[in-house]
Design a protein around this motif. Structure first.
Motif, PDB file in Angstrom:
ATOM      1  N   ALA A 108       0.001 -17.287 -20.426  1.00 47.40           N
ATOM      2  CA  ALA A 108      -0.875 -17.269 -19.261  1.00 47.40           C
ATOM      3  C   ALA A 108      -0.908 -15.853 -18.673  1.00 47.40           C
ATOM      4  O   ALA A 108      -0.067 -15.005 -19.015  1.00 47.40           O
ATOM      5  CB  ALA A 108      -0.364 -18.271 -18.227  1.00 47.40           C
ATOM      6  N   ASP A 110       0.120 -14.590 -16.055  1.00 44.69           N
ATOM      7  CA  ASP A 110       1.351 -14.119 -15.415  1.00 44.69           C
ATOM      8  C   ASP A 110       2.499 -13.993 -16.418  1.00 44.69           C
ATOM      9  O   ASP A 110       3.660 -13.862 -16.027  1.00 44.69           O
ATOM     10  CB  ASP A 110       1.743 -15.051 -14.266  1.00 44.69           C
ATOM     11  N   ALA A 165      -1.495 -27.150  -9.125  1.00 44.46           N
ATOM     12  CA  ALA A 165      -1.106 -25.739  -9.222  1.00 44.46           C
ATOM     13  C   ALA A 165      -0.804 -25.326 -10.661  1.00 44.46           C
ATOM     14  O   ALA A 165      -0.759 -24.132 -10.971  1.00 44.46           O
ATOM     15  CB  ALA A 165       0.119 -25.475  -8.342  1.00 44.46           C
ATOM     16  N   LYS A 168      -2.812 -22.592 -13.460  1.00 44.80           N
ATOM     17  CA  LYS A 168      -2.568 -21.208 -13.883  1.00 44.80           C
ATOM     18  C   LYS A 168      -1.796 -21.137 -15.193  1.00 44.80           C
ATOM     19  O   LYS A 168      -1.744 -20.085 -15.836  1.00 44.80           O
ATOM     20  CB  LYS A 168      -1.836 -20.434 -12.787  1.00 44.80           C
ATOM     21  N   HIS A 169      -1.179 -22.248 -15.587  1.00 39.13           N
ATOM     22  CA  HIS A 169      -0.459 -22.297 -16.868  1.00 39.13           C
ATOM     23  C   HIS A 169      -1.113 -23.329 -17.802  1.00 39.13           C
ATOM     24  O   HIS A 169      -0.429 -23.982 -18.591  1.00 39.13           O
ATOM     25  CB  HIS A 169       1.011 -22.634 -16.644  1.00 39.13           C
ATOM     26  N   THR A 170      -2.444 -23.452 -17.677  1.00 44.18           N
ATOM     27  CA  THR A 170      -3.211 -24.411 -18.469  1.00 44.18           C
ATOM     28  C   THR A 170      -4.094 -23.678 -19.472  1.00 44.18           C
ATOM     29  O   THR A 170      -4.840 -22.768 -19.104  1.00 44.18           O
ATOM     30  CB  THR A 170      -4.082 -25.298 -17.552  1.00 44.18           C
ATOM     31  N   PHE A 195     -11.140 -22.937 -12.413  1.00 41.67           N
ATOM     32  CA  PHE A 195     -10.257 -21.782 -12.633  1.00 41.67           C
ATOM     33  C   PHE A 195     -10.597 -20.664 -11.640  1.00 41.67           C
ATOM     34  O   PHE A 195      -9.695 -20.056 -11.047  1.00 41.67           O
ATOM     35  CB  PHE A 195     -10.399 -21.285 -14.074  1.00 41.67           C
ATOM     36  N   GLU A 196     -11.873 -20.399 -11.467  1.00 39.89           N
ATOM     37  CA  GLU A 196     -12.284 -19.338 -10.539  1.00 39.89           C
ATOM     38  C   GLU A 196     -11.850 -19.665  -9.114  1.00 39.89           C
ATOM     39  O   GLU A 196     -11.405 -18.789  -8.372  1.00 39.89           O
ATOM     40  CB  GLU A 196     -13.792 -19.147 -10.607  1.00 39.89           C
ATOM     41  N   ALA A 198      -9.337 -21.177  -8.245  1.00 36.56           N
ATOM     42  CA  ALA A 198      -7.879 -20.965  -8.168  1.00 36.56           C
ATOM     43  C   ALA A 198      -7.512 -19.495  -8.359  1.00 36.56           C
ATOM     44  O   ALA A 198      -6.330 -19.164  -8.475  1.00 36.56           O
ATOM     45  CB  ALA A 198      -7.182 -21.820  -9.226  1.00 36.56           C
ATOM     46  N   LEU A 200      -8.376 -17.609 -10.947  1.00 32.51           N
ATOM     47  CA  LEU A 200      -8.034 -17.370 -12.345  1.00 32.51           C
ATOM     48  C   LEU A 200      -9.277 -16.992 -13.149  1.00 32.51           C
ATOM     49  O   LEU A 200     -10.403 -17.307 -12.764  1.00 32.51           O
ATOM     50  CB  LEU A 200      -7.403 -18.628 -12.955  1.00 32.51           C
ATOM     51  N   HIS A 201      -9.052 -16.346 -14.277  1.00 34.94           N
ATOM     52  CA  HIS A 201     -10.134 -15.919 -15.167  1.00 34.94           C
ATOM     53  C   HIS A 201     -10.166 -16.866 -16.361  1.00 34.94           C
ATOM     54  O   HIS A 201      -9.241 -16.871 -17.186  1.00 34.94           O
ATOM     55  CB  HIS A 201      -9.900 -14.474 -15.613  1.00 34.94           C
ATOM     56  N   GLN A 205      -7.824 -17.888 -20.550  1.00 34.29           N
ATOM     57  CA  GLN A 205      -7.044 -19.102 -20.770  1.00 34.29           C
ATOM     58  C   GLN A 205      -7.817 -20.114 -21.613  1.00 34.29           C
ATOM     59  O   GLN A 205      -7.568 -21.320 -21.520  1.00 34.29           O
ATOM     60  CB  GLN A 205      -6.656 -19.720 -19.416  1.00 34.29           C
TER      61      GLN A 205
END
Length: 531
Positions: A108, A110, A165, A168-170, A195-196, A198, A200-201, A205
């Motif tokens: 992910a 992070d 939450a 982000k690790h999906t 995703f956006e 949250a 996230l890009h 992912q």
């Protein structure tokens, strides 16, 4: 028939594969002893057609395509060496990608490991992966699997909320051969928005399973997704589970895909036999032909006595009904063929609809699926001498006998336990049975014109919706009934569709349409909301 006679019939009809530990029992099908010999010439023709299909004959005449799902578990049988190499390469890529995800080399944003998997697909691009995930999943899975398998916004919201939450690790896997399937396209866009929202890009992912140079393939390439995997035009959606469609989600979940493929491959070998009594798929197809009179006269009720197989009936609904449900035969004659499939699981079914099956309309035949192994490890006794699993087995035997007493026919499939190999074998068994039965009734199992007709009809409705919105927004001060609007659009024949569209628009805030309800609902008035 006396129990002693039934035992002799059972011994005479039972098929058993010691390697796969799989049995098919058709002794509760009331066909005459001469039935197999009478059907043998037609079966030999079906075997020959199956051989030609596996050798690369064009089987989907609508699209001039080969049908090669059997090559997926035996690449050496592919009609060209290049195609065999592509299949092997795709499997190697699937396994390498899954290993990199599990090891954290593909991670992910992070740099933490992906722990969730969101599979986005529809029909065969979801049903097969769902069945495999549910039947073989456990608390030890490497990733937790979620599905977008419809274009229902509330359903997708529910899944996103369950992930929470963990988004982000999906890792998202988008599956669409053409890339233009609207349900999958919508699911991808909904996932992207989630995703956006949250922060996230999505592209960082996401991976795709799609056709070469499809719309989805181009999107993944342009946006720099984590990877793409092939979906060949010679693999139909309902037979795609042993391609990257099913293997990538399974490998990411932590399922042994080599064993899944091995089980399918071994079953394929058994079902190629031209000796009918030694071919379990032929015995299934013959049972179907006998009990439905070759015209779909009875429904197939699937009764798996195992929680892990609850999704098998949904998987088989598509495989069987989309393959066999045809208006015309291969000669263009009107035949209206098909077999309706439904089912839940035992012993739940005994508290649902077995009452009707035993004493109501005799318009069905049952397929019992028995799993001998109850659980990992020993069970305790819920009463002296009996475990919960003993009761499950007893309910199966009892229900089978109770139905037979009322002349309700059934087939029983027995496997020792649920493993990747036996799941692969069940998939292959039914794929071949469908192909053989289709030959017996002279329909093409490998095209689906009715599905395409439904998609086209949906497109017509959405085009009409656009015309309705344009008219309402052009005259924001005017209220229309559905009949007014249909006449204004010069579409009086579509008034019912206009009414349905208006009610849906008014129930949702997205398009800014208001409804003033009338006592007779069809006289309600609609207008564009003033800004």
């Amino acid at each position: 028939m006396q129990k002693k006679q039934l035992w002799e019939l059972y011994k005479g009809r039972l098929y058993h594969d010691a390697g796969l530990e799989l049995s098919v029992d058709s002794s509760r099908m009331n066909y005459a002893d001469t039935f197999l010999s009478e059907m043998e010439p037609r079966l030999q023709k079906a075997y020959q057609e199956m051989t030609e299909l596996e050798e690369g004959a064009v089987a989907n005449a609508d699209e001039q395509r080969m049908v090669g799902h059997y090559w997926l578990r035996a690449p050496e049988l592919a009609p060209t060496a290049e195609l065999g190499d592509e299949i092997r390469g795709a499997l190697a890529s699937v396994k390498a990608f899954a290993a990199s995800v599990h090891q954290g080399n593909i991670a992910a944003p992070d740099n933490q490991k992906f722990v969730n998997l969101l599979v986005i697909g529809i029909g065969g691009s979801a049903l097969g992966p769902q069945f495999v995930a549910d039947s073989l999943g456990s608390a030890r899975d490497r990733m937790r699997v979620f599905f977008f398998d419809n274009t229902d916004p509330d359903g997708m919201d529910k899944v996103v909320a369950e992930i929470g939450a963990g988004l982000k690790h999906t890792l998202a896997v988008v599956i669409s051969k053409s890339g233009g399937t609207k349900e999958t396209r919508n699911g991808m866009l909904e996932a992207r928005r989630a995703f956006e929202n949250a922060g996230l890009h999505f592209a960082a992912q996401a991976v795709a399973v799609t056709g070469c140079d499809s719309e989805l393939d181009r999107t993944a390439s342009q946006e720099g997704w984590l990877g793409t995997f092939p979906m060949w035009d010679w693999v139909g959606g309902r037979t795609s589970v042993t391609s990257a469609v099913g293997l990538l989600p399974a490998a990411l979940q932590g399922i042994d895909v080599d064993r899944l493929l091995e089980g399918a491959r071994l079953c394929d070998q058994s079902t190629r036999s031209r000796s009918t009594r030694e071919n379990p798929a032929a015995l299934l197809a013959l049972s179907w032909y006998h009990t439905t009179k070759g015209k779909g006269a009875r429904d197939m009720v699937l009764l798996p006595y195992k929680d892990r197989l609850i999704l098998f009936s949904r998987y088989l609904q598509q495989l069987i009904m989309e393959s066999l449900g045809k208006e015309l035969d291969r000669d263009g004659n009107l035949v209206l063929q098909g077999i309706t499939v439904y089912g839940n699981k035992g012993s739940t079914d005994q508290h649902a609809y077995v009452q009707q099956l035993r004493e109501g309309v005799p318009n069905f035949f049952a397929t019992f699926i028995e799993v001998l192994k109850d659980r990992e490890g020993a069970s305790f006794e819920v009463e002296p001498g009996a475990t919960s699993g003993d009761y499950l087995s007893g309910f199966l035997q009892g229900t089978r006998s109770a139905l037979y007493e009322k002349e309700r026919e059934s087939v029983t499939i027995t496997i020792r336990e649920i493993t990747p190999a036996t799941v692969g074998a069940l998939i292959a068994l039914y794929e071949r049975a469908v192909g053989l039965y289709a030959s017996l009734i002279n329909v093409n199992a490998y095209h689906q014109p009715g599905v395409e007709a439904g998609k086209k009809a949906a497109g017509v409705v959405l085009k009409l919706q656009g015309e309705i919105l344009e008219m309402l927004r052009r005259q924001p001060s005017r209220e229309f009934t559905c009949e007014d609007l249909a006449m204004t659009l010069a579409r009086p024949e579509e008034v019912e569709t206009v009414f349905s569209i208006l009610r849906h628009l008014a129930a949702n805030p997205d398009h800014g349409i208001e409804m003033t309800a009338a006592p007779r609902i069809w006289e309600s008035r609609f207008k564009a909301r003033q800004k």
